[in-house]
Design an enzyme around this catalytic site. Structure first.
Site, PDB file in Angstrom:
ATOM      1  N   HIS A  67      24.583  -9.381  -7.556  1.00  0.00           N
ATOM      2  CA  HIS A  67      24.763  -9.165  -5.692  1.00  0.00           C
ATOM      3  C   HIS A  67      25.558  -8.354  -4.989  1.00  0.00           C
ATOM      4  O   HIS A  67      26.966  -8.959  -5.121  1.00  0.00           O
ATOM      5  CB  HIS A  67      24.055 -10.524  -5.231  1.00  0.00           C
ATOM      6  CG  HIS A  67      23.420 -10.033  -3.196  1.00  0.00           C
ATOM      7  ND1 HIS A  67      23.447  -9.807  -2.689  1.00  0.00           N
ATOM      8  CD2 HIS A  67      21.519  -9.927  -3.583  1.00  0.00           C
ATOM      9  CE1 HIS A  67      22.965  -9.496  -1.950  1.00  0.00           C
ATOM     10  NE2 HIS A  67      21.544  -9.441  -2.172  1.00  0.00           N
TER      11      HIS A  67
ATOM     12  N   ASP B 188      15.336 -12.272  -6.948  1.00  0.00           N
ATOM     13  CA  ASP B 188      13.504 -11.140  -8.149  1.00  0.00           C
ATOM     14  C   ASP B 188      13.851 -11.941  -9.417  1.00  0.00           C
ATOM     15  O   ASP B 188      13.130 -11.692 -10.119  1.00  0.00           O
ATOM     16  CB  ASP B 188      14.279 -10.046  -8.007  1.00  0.00           C
ATOM     17  CG  ASP B 188      14.165  -9.040  -7.169  1.00  0.00           C
ATOM     18  OD1 ASP B 188      13.489 -10.036  -5.820  1.00  0.00           O
ATOM     19  OD2 ASP B 188      14.890  -8.233  -6.396  1.00  0.00           O
TER      20      ASP B 188
END
Ligand code: CMC
Length: 425
Positions: A308, A365
């Site tokens: 991320h 996700d």
């Protein structure tokens, strides 16, 4: 000069001072809005990894400590105690709704839940097998033709109606797109159902197979949408702020956000994770081989659902989704080998120096797709669910941007590296 309030920049022996801005959680920035005017220089920051594009009161993230808060409230508390619609209200208005505000918002959501009947014909124009994210962005764009008053939207009055219509009809459109893709008649929204129950019913009810609403499944749908509801200046929200800054209508602006979200490096990763896990399960690669491929710089493969830009710690949303996935699979008595593969991947990656050194952890996700599968959603609907959850965040940022008196059209500069003056022969 007050060292606490200014940063000094020296260029060719000359000193320039720029104000230091401190956020309410102590985040620090150097305000360089006058940099070019004063020095002739611009900053170069490809992908904006070090650039603050605005000040915002909506969402706070501390990526090092794995903290996410909406309007100051920790995501864990909202996920446990609140409904998605309450969180949407919180993002849009700054406070959680009181009883009366909640009632009014629910009434408005119900009133605007129907899709304009003429829009139904548009679904017929898409070829079979069209990705629902492409359908959604097209349908959103078309909304300005059905509701043209969006072009003269006044912030004080019509915004609530337009925002509510978006939040309510997006859900109806998503379910219609799914029904169309499987050749079933659409199911209309019902006034007696809450937001998430209504969505599940429109997705899964059929004239020959009535859908039974289960409170725990409705609860987990609320939880997932809450976790998606905002994430400050991510790619799609930045798209919304950028496009909105040109005073494009709100429907087209949100349509652009949907397109940005559809990419596999952004919201499309939830679909890509399932494709990756399925490839491993079908014997394409072992978990170890996949990890080796993801580490190899000559191989474009990445460990999807990992890493991320902001989180350099476990994504707090991933933690909550992982727990919910295990709980719901148990409740529904589903044994999904993809969950075992995901857990093995996570455990091996988190003890591999490549991922440890780069601080790559599971993101929102990584586990969500396994949960969606258990709830009955097809893979190509996963990113639509993400978009549904993210809608209130996009609208809240758009509202914040247009109400900011200092807002200007977004227009970065560049350093030209092409040919110098070249005359035609
Ligand atoms: N697998 C393998 N290596 C990775 C991964 C990954 N998933 N993510 C980052 N790296 C490596 C990257 O190659 C780089 O290595 P090096 O320093 O040797 O060049 C290092 O880690 C730093 O990564 P980065 O590319 O600078 O990170 P970024 O901030 O530009 O990208 C990201 C963030 C999310 C796009 C990236 O981690 C990624 O592509 N992850 C997989 C896709 C994914 O799961 N996306 C969903 C993101 S969360 C939800 C959302 O935003 O919608």
């Amino acid at each position: 000069m007050d060292g606490a309030k200014f940063a000094e920049l020296r260029i060719d022996g000359k000193a320039f001072n720029f104000p230091i801005i401190i956020g309410s959680e102590g985040e620090k920035a150097i305000d360089i809005s006058n940099l070019r005017k004063e020095t002739g220089y611009i900053t170069l920051d490809p992908s904006f990894a070090n650039t603050g594009a605005c000040c915002s009161e909506i969402t706070y993230i501390d990526g090092e400590r794995g903290i996410l808060r909406y309007r100051g409230i920790p995501i864990e508390e909202l996920a446990e105690k609140r409904l998605f619609i309450e969180v949407a209200y919180l993002l849009l208005h700054g406070n959680l709704p009181d009883e009366n505000q909640y009632k009014q918002f629910s009434i408005l959501l119900n009133e605007h839940s129907l899709l304009h009947e003429d829009m139904r014909h548009l679904f017929d124009g898409f070829p079979r097998g069209s990705h629902p994210m492409h359908i959604m962005s097209t349908m959103l764009n078309s909304m300005a033709t059905f509701y043209p008053n969006v072009d003269t939207l006044s912030l004080s009055e019509d915004i609530d109606v337009t925002a509510t219509r978006l939040i309510s009809t997006f859900r109806t459109m998503a379910a219609f797109a799914y029904k169309k893709s499987i050749g079933q008649p659409p199911v209309y929204p019902r006034p007696d159902l809450t937001y998430c129950a209504n969505f599940l019913n429109m997705m899964f009810d059929s004239p020959v197979n009535p859908y039974t609403i289960d409170a725990e499944i409705v609860e987990v749908m609320n939880l997932l949408f809450i976790l998606y509801a905002d994430h400050e200046q991510n790619c799609s929200t930045t798209t919304v702020r950028t496009i909105g800054s040109a005073q494009v209508n709100l429907y087209a602006t949100i349509s652009a956000g949907v397109s940005a979200l559809s990419g596999p490096l952004h919201g499309g990763a939830n679909q890509a994770v399932i494709e990756m896990l399925s490839k491993i399960r079908s014997g394409g690669y072992s978990v170890d081989q996949f990890i080796e491929m993801a580490k190899n710089k000559n191989n474009p493969v990445k460990l999807m659902g990992f890493g991320h830009r902001v989180y350099k710690n476990y994504d707090p949303r991933a933690k909550i989704i992982k727990e919910a996935t295990v709980r719901i699979l148990k409740k529904l008595d589903i044994k999904d080998t993809l969950l075992d593969i995901a857990m093995e991947l996570e455990s091996k990656a988190l003890s591999d120096s490549y991922f440890v050194e780069r601080k790559l952890y599971p993101n929102v996700d990584f586990y969500s797709g396994i949960l969606y599968r258990a709830l009955g959603f097809p893979t190509n609907m996963f990113t639509v669910l993400f978009a549904l959850g993210r809608l209130p965040g996009w609208i809240a940022h758009w509202k914040e941007m247009v109400s900011d008196k200092n807002s200007k059209i977004v227009r970065p500069r560049q350093i030209y590296t092409g040919r110098t003056l070249t005359h035609l022969k």
